[in-house]
Scaffold this motif. Structure first.
Motif, PDB file in Angstrom:
ATOM      1  N   ALA A  17      31.590  87.870 -34.386  1.00 10.33           N
ATOM      2  CA  ALA A  17      31.433  87.234 -35.694  1.00 10.33           C
ATOM      3  C   ALA A  17      30.453  88.013 -36.564  1.00 10.33           C
ATOM      4  O   ALA A  17      30.623  88.093 -37.788  1.00 10.33           O
ATOM      5  CB  ALA A  17      30.964  85.795 -35.516  1.00 10.33           C
ATOM      6  N   TRP A  18      29.460  88.599 -35.936  1.00  7.05           N
ATOM      7  CA  TRP A  18      28.479  89.398 -36.668  1.00  7.05           C
ATOM      8  C   TRP A  18      29.085  90.725 -37.126  1.00  7.05           C
ATOM      9  O   TRP A  18      28.789  91.217 -38.206  1.00  7.05           O
ATOM     10  CB  TRP A  18      27.269  89.646 -35.773  1.00  7.05           C
ATOM     11  N   LEU A  19      29.991  91.301 -36.312  1.00  3.95           N
ATOM     12  CA  LEU A  19      30.561  92.611 -36.597  1.00  3.95           C
ATOM     13  C   LEU A  19      31.804  92.586 -37.481  1.00  3.95           C
ATOM     14  O   LEU A  19      32.056  93.534 -38.219  1.00  3.95           O
ATOM     15  CB  LEU A  19      30.945  93.314 -35.278  1.00  3.95           C
ATOM     16  N   VAL A  20      32.601  91.526 -37.377  1.00  4.70           N
ATOM     17  CA  VAL A  20      33.926  91.521 -38.007  1.00  4.70           C
ATOM     18  C   VAL A  20      34.080  90.319 -38.925  1.00  4.70           C
ATOM     19  O   VAL A  20      33.896  89.181 -38.494  1.00  4.70           O
ATOM     20  CB  VAL A  20      35.032  91.489 -36.918  1.00  4.70           C
ATOM     21  N   HIS A  21      34.444  90.571 -40.158  1.00  2.38           N
ATOM     22  CA  HIS A  21      34.794  89.500 -41.086  1.00  2.38           C
ATOM     23  C   HIS A  21      36.200  89.041 -40.721  1.00  2.38           C
ATOM     24  O   HIS A  21      37.134  89.839 -40.693  1.00  2.38           O
ATOM     25  CB  HIS A  21      34.732  90.029 -42.520  1.00  2.38           C
ATOM     26  N   ASP A  22      36.373  87.765 -40.436  1.00  3.47           N
ATOM     27  CA  ASP A  22      37.636  87.255 -39.900  1.00  3.47           C
ATOM     28  C   ASP A  22      38.157  86.058 -40.708  1.00  3.47           C
ATOM     29  O   ASP A  22      38.250  84.951 -40.192  1.00  3.47           O
ATOM     30  CB  ASP A  22      37.436  86.879 -38.425  1.00  3.47           C
ATOM     31  N   PRO A  23      38.535  86.278 -41.972  1.00  3.93           N
ATOM     32  CA  PRO A  23      38.999  85.148 -42.775  1.00  3.93           C
ATOM     33  C   PRO A  23      40.330  84.561 -42.316  1.00  3.93           C
ATOM     34  O   PRO A  23      40.638  83.409 -42.583  1.00  3.93           O
ATOM     35  CB  PRO A  23      39.112  85.738 -44.181  1.00  3.93           C
ATOM     36  N   LYS A  24      41.140  85.351 -41.626  1.00  2.00           N
ATOM     37  CA  LYS A  24      42.442  84.874 -41.161  1.00  2.00           C
ATOM     38  C   LYS A  24      42.360  84.164 -39.809  1.00  2.00           C
ATOM     39  O   LYS A  24      43.339  83.628 -39.329  1.00  2.00           O
ATOM     40  CB  LYS A  24      43.432  86.031 -41.064  1.00  2.00           C
ATOM     41  N   GLY A  25      41.200  84.200 -39.176  1.00  2.00           N
ATOM     42  CA  GLY A  25      41.030  83.524 -37.897  1.00  2.00           C
ATOM     43  C   GLY A  25      41.801  84.168 -36.756  1.00  2.00           C
ATOM     44  O   GLY A  25      42.343  83.474 -35.904  1.00  2.00           O
ATOM     45  N   ILE A  26      41.830  85.513 -36.749  1.00  2.00           N
ATOM     46  CA  ILE A  26      42.593  86.196 -35.698  1.00  2.00           C
ATOM     47  C   ILE A  26      41.811  86.327 -34.392  1.00  2.00           C
ATOM     48  O   ILE A  26      42.396  86.597 -33.355  1.00  2.00           O
ATOM     49  CB  ILE A  26      43.071  87.592 -36.150  1.00  2.00           C
ATOM     50  N   SER A  27      40.503  86.164 -34.427  1.00  2.00           N
ATOM     51  CA  SER A  27      39.728  86.287 -33.191  1.00  2.00           C
ATOM     52  C   SER A  27      39.804  84.972 -32.420  1.00  2.00           C
ATOM     53  O   SER A  27      39.619  83.893 -32.975  1.00  2.00           O
ATOM     54  CB  SER A  27      38.288  86.691 -33.468  1.00  2.00           C
ATOM     55  N   LYS A  28      40.120  85.118 -31.147  1.00  2.00           N
ATOM     56  CA  LYS A  28      40.291  83.963 -30.262  1.00  2.00           C
ATOM     57  C   LYS A  28      39.779  84.323 -28.874  1.00  2.00           C
ATOM     58  O   LYS A  28      39.747  85.491 -28.512  1.00  2.00           O
ATOM     59  CB  LYS A  28      41.768  83.602 -30.137  1.00  2.00           C
ATOM     60  N   PRO A  29      39.442  83.324 -28.092  1.00  2.00           N
ATOM     61  CA  PRO A  29      39.083  83.630 -26.703  1.00  2.00           C
ATOM     62  C   PRO A  29      40.324  84.129 -25.961  1.00  2.00           C
ATOM     63  O   PRO A  29      41.446  83.722 -26.272  1.00  2.00           O
ATOM     64  CB  PRO A  29      38.597  82.297 -26.141  1.00  2.00           C
ATOM     65  N   VAL A  30      40.121  85.003 -25.022  1.00  2.00           N
ATOM     66  CA  VAL A  30      41.237  85.591 -24.286  1.00  2.00           C
ATOM     67  C   VAL A  30      42.067  84.526 -23.572  1.00  2.00           C
ATOM     68  O   VAL A  30      43.241  84.712 -23.321  1.00  2.00           O
ATOM     69  CB  VAL A  30      40.725  86.687 -23.314  1.00  2.00           C
ATOM     70  N   PHE A  31      41.482  83.386 -23.321  1.00  2.00           N
ATOM     71  CA  PHE A  31      42.190  82.305 -22.638  1.00  2.00           C
ATOM     72  C   PHE A  31      42.814  81.300 -23.612  1.00  2.00           C
ATOM     73  O   PHE A  31      43.250  80.220 -23.210  1.00  2.00           O
ATOM     74  CB  PHE A  31      41.257  81.579 -21.662  1.00  2.00           C
ATOM     75  N   ALA A  32      42.905  81.646 -24.884  1.00  2.00           N
ATOM     76  CA  ALA A  32      43.410  80.727 -25.909  1.00  2.00           C
ATOM     77  C   ALA A  32      44.822  80.225 -25.625  1.00  2.00           C
ATOM     78  O   ALA A  32      45.169  79.118 -26.009  1.00  2.00           O
ATOM     79  CB  ALA A  32      43.370  81.396 -27.282  1.00  2.00           C
ATOM     80  N   TYR A  33      45.629  81.019 -24.958  1.00  2.00           N
ATOM     81  CA  TYR A  33      47.020  80.641 -24.689  1.00  2.00           C
ATOM     82  C   TYR A  33      47.255  80.299 -23.222  1.00  2.00           C
ATOM     83  O   TYR A  33      48.394  80.206 -22.779  1.00  2.00           O
ATOM     84  CB  TYR A  33      47.959  81.764 -25.137  1.00  2.00           C
ATOM     85  N   SER A  34      46.177  80.133 -22.476  1.00  5.56           N
ATOM     86  CA  SER A  34      46.262  79.812 -21.051  1.00  5.56           C
ATOM     87  C   SER A  34      45.828  78.368 -20.831  1.00  5.56           C
ATOM     88  O   SER A  34      44.629  78.069 -20.865  1.00  5.56           O
ATOM     89  CB  SER A  34      45.376  80.751 -20.236  1.00  5.56           C
ATOM     90  N   PRO A  35      46.766  77.472 -20.582  1.00  8.32           N
ATOM     91  CA  PRO A  35      46.408  76.055 -20.467  1.00  8.32           C
ATOM     92  C   PRO A  35      45.532  75.710 -19.264  1.00  8.32           C
ATOM     93  O   PRO A  35      44.856  74.685 -19.272  1.00  8.32           O
ATOM     94  CB  PRO A  35      47.761  75.360 -20.370  1.00  8.32           C
ATOM     95  N   THR A  36      45.519  76.548 -18.245  1.00 14.95           N
ATOM     96  CA  THR A  36      44.753  76.223 -17.042  1.00 14.95           C
ATOM     97  C   THR A  36      43.405  76.928 -16.967  1.00 14.95           C
ATOM     98  O   THR A  36      42.645  76.699 -16.035  1.00 14.95           O
ATOM     99  CB  THR A  36      45.562  76.572 -15.775  1.00 14.95           C
ATOM    100  N   ILE A  37      43.092  77.778 -17.940  1.00 17.21           N
ATOM    101  CA  ILE A  37      41.819  78.515 -17.928  1.00 17.21           C
ATOM    102  C   ILE A  37      41.063  78.169 -19.201  1.00 17.21           C
ATOM    103  O   ILE A  37      41.581  78.311 -20.307  1.00 17.21           O
ATOM    104  CB  ILE A  37      42.048  80.038 -17.832  1.00 17.21           C
ATOM    105  N   ASP A  38      39.824  77.717 -19.052  1.00 17.59           N
ATOM    106  CA  ASP A  38      39.042  77.375 -20.239  1.00 17.59           C
ATOM    107  C   ASP A  38      37.734  78.158 -20.336  1.00 17.59           C
ATOM    108  O   ASP A  38      36.912  77.901 -21.209  1.00 17.59           O
ATOM    109  CB  ASP A  38      38.762  75.881 -20.303  1.00 17.59           C
ATOM    110  N   GLU A  39      37.569  79.116 -19.425  1.00 13.89           N
ATOM    111  CA  GLU A  39      36.372  79.943 -19.463  1.00 13.89           C
ATOM    112  C   GLU A  39      36.581  81.149 -18.552  1.00 13.89           C
ATOM    113  O   GLU A  39      37.212  81.046 -17.508  1.00 13.89           O
ATOM    114  CB  GLU A  39      35.174  79.142 -18.973  1.00 13.89           C
TER     115      GLU A  39
END
Length: 67
Positions: A17-39
């Motif tokens: 967040a400090w390095l990249v301006h992300d107005p489109k909200g493209i940054s997500k956690p790598v597990f964003a599409y994994s229903p069984t992993i939350d961390e």
């Protein structure tokens, strides 16, 4: 041009967040599409590198399925 930007943990999210301006909200956690992993833990502290690799492989496969 980028469509997706993934990070592993909250520390990465703060730095990103400090390095990249992300107005489109493209940054997500790598597990964003994994229903069984939350961390993804940092294996540097836990020593559980094999588990983290397995989780990341699962997350990448879930991302590819989503795309």
């Amino acid at each position: 041009l980028r469509d997706y930007l993934f990070y592993m943990d909250s520390s990465n999210a703060r730095r990103l967040a400090w390095l990249v301006h992300d107005p489109k909200g493209i940054s997500k956690p790598v597990f964003a599409y994994s229903p069984t992993i939350d961390e993804i833990e940092d294996p540097w502290y836990s020593g559980r590198y094999e588990l983290v690799v397995q989780q990341l492989v699962r997350c990448v496969n879930d991302i590819l399925d989503h795309i």
